[in-house]
Design a protein around this motif. Structure first.
Motif, PDB file in Angstrom:
ATOM      1  N   ARG A 180       0.857  -1.106   0.054  1.00  0.00           N
ATOM      2  CA  ARG A 180      -0.013   0.024  -0.030  1.00  0.00           C
ATOM      3  C   ARG A 180       0.649   1.454  -0.025  1.00  0.00           C
ATOM      4  O   ARG A 180       0.525   1.977  -0.846  1.00  0.00           O
ATOM      5  CB  ARG A 180      -0.990  -0.138   1.197  1.00  0.00           C
ATOM      6  CG  ARG A 180      -1.920   1.045   1.090  1.00  0.00           C
ATOM      7  CD  ARG A 180      -3.121   1.038   2.421  1.00  0.00           C
ATOM      8  NE  ARG A 180      -2.380   0.748   3.680  1.00  0.00           N
ATOM      9  CZ  ARG A 180      -2.344  -0.537   4.179  1.00  0.00           C
ATOM     10  NH1 ARG A 180      -3.105  -1.537   3.761  1.00  0.00           N
ATOM     11  NH2 ARG A 180      -1.784  -0.551   5.557  1.00  0.00           N
ATOM     12  N   LYS A 181       1.960   1.230   0.898  1.00  0.00           N
ATOM     13  CA  LYS A 181       2.743   2.437   0.677  1.00  0.00           C
ATOM     14  C   LYS A 181       3.648   2.733  -0.516  1.00  0.00           C
ATOM     15  O   LYS A 181       3.629   3.981  -1.059  1.00  0.00           O
ATOM     16  CB  LYS A 181       3.950   2.240   2.093  1.00  0.00           C
ATOM     17  CG  LYS A 181       3.403   2.588   3.256  1.00  0.00           C
ATOM     18  CD  LYS A 181       4.579   2.132   4.578  1.00  0.00           C
ATOM     19  CE  LYS A 181       3.763   2.243   5.926  1.00  0.00           C
ATOM     20  NZ  LYS A 181       4.946   2.000   6.799  1.00  0.00           N
ATOM     21  N   LEU A 229      -9.072   2.017  -3.469  1.00  0.00           N
ATOM     22  CA  LEU A 229      -7.784   1.142  -3.292  1.00  0.00           C
ATOM     23  C   LEU A 229      -8.243  -0.398  -3.454  1.00  0.00           C
ATOM     24  O   LEU A 229      -9.481  -0.462  -3.041  1.00  0.00           O
ATOM     25  CB  LEU A 229      -7.471   1.052  -1.779  1.00  0.00           C
ATOM     26  CG  LEU A 229      -6.842   2.540  -1.177  1.00  0.00           C
ATOM     27  CD1 LEU A 229      -7.773   3.182  -0.515  1.00  0.00           C
ATOM     28  CD2 LEU A 229      -5.760   1.690  -0.324  1.00  0.00           C
ATOM     29  N   TYR A 231      -7.502  -4.478  -3.578  1.00  0.00           N
ATOM     30  CA  TYR A 231      -6.529  -5.629  -3.063  1.00  0.00           C
ATOM     31  C   TYR A 231      -6.840  -6.787  -3.735  1.00  0.00           C
ATOM     32  O   TYR A 231      -8.215  -7.020  -3.794  1.00  0.00           O
ATOM     33  CB  TYR A 231      -6.666  -5.967  -1.570  1.00  0.00           C
ATOM     34  CG  TYR A 231      -6.197  -4.741  -0.645  1.00  0.00           C
ATOM     35  CD1 TYR A 231      -4.889  -4.307  -0.345  1.00  0.00           C
ATOM     36  CD2 TYR A 231      -7.351  -3.532  -0.560  1.00  0.00           C
ATOM     37  CE1 TYR A 231      -4.882  -3.290   0.714  1.00  0.00           C
ATOM     38  CE2 TYR A 231      -6.949  -2.492   0.547  1.00  0.00           C
ATOM     39  CZ  TYR A 231      -5.772  -2.325   0.717  1.00  0.00           C
ATOM     40  OH  TYR A 231      -5.592  -1.442   1.667  1.00  0.00           O
ATOM     41  N   VAL A 278      -1.833  -4.537  -4.788  1.00  0.00           N
ATOM     42  CA  VAL A 278      -2.451  -3.401  -4.324  1.00  0.00           C
ATOM     43  C   VAL A 278      -2.626  -2.291  -5.469  1.00  0.00           C
ATOM     44  O   VAL A 278      -1.568  -2.058  -5.954  1.00  0.00           O
ATOM     45  CB  VAL A 278      -1.847  -2.723  -2.920  1.00  0.00           C
ATOM     46  CG1 VAL A 278      -2.541  -1.647  -2.756  1.00  0.00           C
ATOM     47  CG2 VAL A 278      -2.022  -3.596  -2.081  1.00  0.00           C
ATOM     48  N   VAL A 297      -3.957   1.536  -6.455  1.00  0.00           N
ATOM     49  CA  VAL A 297      -4.354   2.526  -5.939  1.00  0.00           C
ATOM     50  C   VAL A 297      -4.680   3.507  -7.084  1.00  0.00           C
ATOM     51  O   VAL A 297      -3.699   3.853  -7.908  1.00  0.00           O
ATOM     52  CB  VAL A 297      -3.501   3.387  -4.719  1.00  0.00           C
ATOM     53  CG1 VAL A 297      -4.053   4.668  -4.272  1.00  0.00           C
ATOM     54  CG2 VAL A 297      -3.266   2.340  -3.568  1.00  0.00           C
TER      55      VAL A 297
END
Length: 106
Positions: free
Chosen positions: A58-59, A82, A84, A96, A98
């Motif tokens: 995610r980061k 987001l 997943y 992930v 985004v």
């Protein structure tokens, strides 16, 4: 940089829409994490190894959209979504994704 899942930012006005930005991270889960995750699923509880990997993915994905937005001259990203997913043979990888809209606000 302000990042939000909402289409607007309260108290701020969007001056310009600069385009869609997307960040993706695909991380492999090694056999030890798979084994630990299976044991945790059997006995109940949470898999810390998987949670750490998902957080890392995610980061990475958020860093990508922020870099793209800055390159467009944006100072915010709105409408963030987001997703997943488990991908690859036998679900051996985690993805992930985004996405959002890069904007210039005042």
């Amino acid at each position: 940089m302000i990042k939000t899942t909402t289409p607007s930012i309260e108290g701020r006005q969007i001056e310009q829409y600069l385009g869609i930005v997307v960040g993706e991270a695909i991380l492999g889960a090694n056999i030890f994490k798979d084994l630990f995750g299976s044991i945790t699923d059997i006995i109940g509880g949470r898999s810390g190894a998987y949670e750490r990997e998902m957080g890392r993915a995610r980061k990475i994905a958020f860093a990508e959209i922020e870099a793209q937005a800055r390159a467009l001259g944006a100072n915010a990203i709105v409408g963030i979504d987001l997703d997943y997913e488990v991908v690859g043979e036998k679900g051996g990888m985690m993805m992930v994704s985004v996405s959002g809209t890069a904007v210039k606000i005042r």
